[in-house]
Design an enzyme around this catalytic site. Structure first.
Site, short mmCIF file in Angstrom:
data_model
loop_
_atom_site.label_atom_id
_atom_site.label_comp_id
_atom_site.label_asym_id
_atom_site.label_seq_id
_atom_site.Cartn_x
_atom_site.Cartn_y
_atom_site.Cartn_z
N ARG A 15 13.95 -10.06 -1.21
CA ARG A 15 13.03 -9.10 -0.59
C ARG A 15 13.66 -7.69 -0.62
O ARG A 15 12.96 -6.69 -0.67
CB ARG A 15 12.68 -9.50 0.84
CG ARG A 15 11.89 -8.46 1.63
CD ARG A 15 11.13 -9.05 2.82
NE ARG A 15 11.98 -9.85 3.68
CZ ARG A 15 12.84 -9.36 4.58
NH1 ARG A 15 12.95 -8.06 4.75
NH2 ARG A 15 13.56 -10.17 5.33
N TYR A 53 -9.78 5.64 -5.97
CA TYR A 53 -9.90 4.19 -6.14
C TYR A 53 -10.44 3.62 -4.82
O TYR A 53 -9.98 4.00 -3.74
CB TYR A 53 -8.51 3.62 -6.46
CG TYR A 53 -8.48 2.12 -6.53
CD1 TYR A 53 -9.07 1.45 -7.60
CD2 TYR A 53 -7.87 1.37 -5.53
CE1 TYR A 53 -9.05 0.06 -7.66
CE2 TYR A 53 -7.84 -0.01 -5.59
CZ TYR A 53 -8.43 -0.66 -6.66
OH TYR A 53 -8.40 -2.03 -6.72
N ASP A 81 -1.72 9.16 -8.01
CA ASP A 81 -1.92 7.81 -8.56
C ASP A 81 -2.15 8.00 -10.06
O ASP A 81 -3.19 8.49 -10.49
CB ASP A 81 -3.13 7.16 -7.87
CG ASP A 81 -3.40 5.74 -8.36
OD1 ASP A 81 -2.96 5.40 -9.47
OD2 ASP A 81 -4.05 4.99 -7.61
N LYS A 128 -2.44 -2.77 -14.13
CA LYS A 128 -3.38 -2.25 -15.15
C LYS A 128 -2.63 -2.01 -16.46
O LYS A 128 -2.10 -2.93 -17.03
CB LYS A 128 -4.07 -1.00 -14.61
CG LYS A 128 -4.58 -1.14 -13.16
CD LYS A 128 -5.68 -2.17 -13.02
CE LYS A 128 -6.02 -2.52 -11.57
NZ LYS A 128 -6.30 -1.42 -10.70
C1 LIG Z 1 -6.27 -1.15 -9.37
C2 LIG Z 1 -5.93 0.16 -8.84
C3 LIG Z 1 -5.23 0.30 -7.64
C4 LIG Z 1 -4.82 -0.90 -6.79
O1 LIG Z 1 -3.88 -1.67 -7.46
P1 LIG Z 1 -3.66 -3.24 -7.20
O2 LIG Z 1 -2.54 -3.60 -8.12
O3 LIG Z 1 -4.96 -3.94 -7.50
O4 LIG Z 1 -3.31 -3.39 -5.76
C5 LIG Z 1 -4.91 1.58 -7.22
N1 LIG Z 1 -5.28 2.66 -7.92
C6 LIG Z 1 -5.96 2.58 -9.08
C7 LIG Z 1 -6.36 3.82 -9.80
C8 LIG Z 1 -6.31 1.33 -9.57
O5 LIG Z 1 -7.01 1.24 -10.71
#
Ligand SMILES: *Cc1c(COP(=O)(O)O)cnc(C)c1O
Length: 398
Positions: free
Chosen positions: A57, A115, A189, A214
């Site tokens: 962890r 998001y 992000d 992603k």
């Molecule tokens: C999918 C996504 C998230 C969240 O990510 P997870 O891995 O599903 O928790 C945050 N920001 C963007 C732009 C995303 O496409």
């Protein structure tokens, strides 16, 4: 050899792994803890005097390898020595970073078209901790400056560029300059771009985060997130400590999958971008399509800005069908090759009709305010043969 251990002890104990040669590929370090050779070693690792792992962890060799690689990629050619922390998901990265930096009474200046999970986190969870979002159009620098000047509880500026669903962009350098003038942190992000297409640390941003689920992993088989920061001390003392105590850590297997995915990042991104441009250009000419949102098209309002701060225009696009909800549902039923799935950044082309899928419970008025109209289709363009994607779209449009 004379065997002294009992049969059950031989079964139960680990064999000594001798490594006369290093493996060419990173092993999966699936161990919750790490043993010490002596108590003195244990003490000095716990005190932080000596490098070492003790509990996964807190850290794990495979997770650390990904943190180091992602920090190198996000800070590439910037001269910054960045530090990264890997998390169990993109949402874990976002929530842990915000909890590390903010206190009750603080506010976050951000945009309405984030998001969906992030908007939910801000309005429904952080709200209960008295941390409030202030939504504005972050491409309107006057509005941003007015808010920063008048509201002294704003602590950080949080943004996405390009953002869903219209792929609207924010000028990173301009926004950072305003935020800096008011002593505010900036957080971006960067999931849609990856560091291959856009590197915000070099443009002055304090923290870059990703859902590595992603494009960075890219194969749709792992969930993780990362925060990369320019202030190493803050990353260790605040972000890592919060990760460790909130338990939002990643795990050896997801890190191991991410390691494989990252090796082909540039190849995949080049193909995503090439295919997306071809499809955007095709859709723009199709009479059943009202409008195409892709920052690589001259018709996109942020074409020049995207050209300036991104190396390529990315693999995400959206388009609006003439004929609203009916047309949207008929189109989705006509798709055969593309996959109907609520994610993005995989090697397969993924298609989503927000009005009937991800945003079905959001009232129409609220949806439309953020550009999610009845006929809007979102496409995460894959790396397949572009002709196959085009043929599928052409067939469904007909
Ligand atoms: C999918 C996504 C998230 C969240 O990510 P997870 O891995 O599903 O928790 C945050 N920001 C963007 C732009 C995303 O496409």
């Amino acid at each position: 050899m004379i065997q002294k251990k009992g049969f059950q002890s031989i079964c139960a104990q680990e064999m000594e792994v001798s490594l006369p040669n290093q493996p060419t590929q990173m092993p999966l370090y699936a161990s919750s803890s790490f043993k010490f050779e002596t108590i003195d070693q244990g003490i000095s690792v716990f005190k932080g005097e000596q490098k070492g792992d003790f509990y996964s962890r807190y850290g794990n060799p495979g997770i650390r390898a990904m943190e180091e690689k992602l920090a190198l990629l996000e800070s590439f050619e910037s001269g910054i020595e960045a530090e990264a922390v890997l998390f169990s998901s993109g949402m874990a990265a976002i929530s842990t970073l915000l909890l590390s930096l903010l206190n009750p009474g603080d506010k976050i200046l951000t945009q309405g078209n984030l998001y969906g999970g992030t908007t939910d986190l801000l309005t429904n969870i952080l709200h209960r901790l008295k941390i409030e979002p202030v939504f504005t159009d972050l491409s309107d620098m006057q509005a941003v400056e007015d808010l920063l000047r008048s509201d002294k509880s704003i602590r950080l500026v949080y943004f996405e560029t390009p953002a869903n669903p219209t792929l609207a962009c924010v000028d990173i350098e301009e926004l950072v300059a305003v935020a800096r003038a008011y002593g505010q942190y900036t957080v971006v992000d960067n999931t849609f771009c990856t560091p291959y297409l856009q590197r915000p640390l070099a443009l002055g941003v304090d923290f870059v985060l990703h859902s590595t689920t992603k494009y960075l992993n890219g194969h749709g088989n792992s969930i993780a997130g990362v925060v990369i920061g320019r202030d190493k001390q803050l990353m260790r003392e605040k972000v890592w400590t919060h990760m460790k105590l909130l338990g939002t850590n990643s795990n050896p297997f997801d890190a191991w999958l991410l390691n494989i995915g990252l090796k082909t990042l540039t190849l995949r991104m080049n193909q995503h971008c090439l295919n997306a441009l071809k499809i955007a250009q095709y859709l723009e000419k199709n009479p059943a399509v009202e409008k195409v949102n892709y920052p690589g098209l001259h018709s996109h309002p942020d074409f020049l800005l995207a050209k300036n701060q991104m190396d390529q225009a990315g693999g995400m696009l959206s388009f609006e069908l003439k004929g609203g909800l009916d047309a949207g549902i008929r189109f989705m039923n006509g798709v055969r090759f593309c996959t109907l799935a609520p994610t993005l950044g995989d090697i397969e082309t993924l298609i989503l009709h927000p009005a009937s899928m991800s945003h079905v419970n959001v009232p129409r008025e609220m949806r439309e305010k953020n550009g999610i109209t009845d006929g809007l289709i979102r496409l995460s363009v894959g790396i397949e043969a572009a002709e196959d994607i085009l043929a599928d779209l052409e067939n469904a449009l007909a």
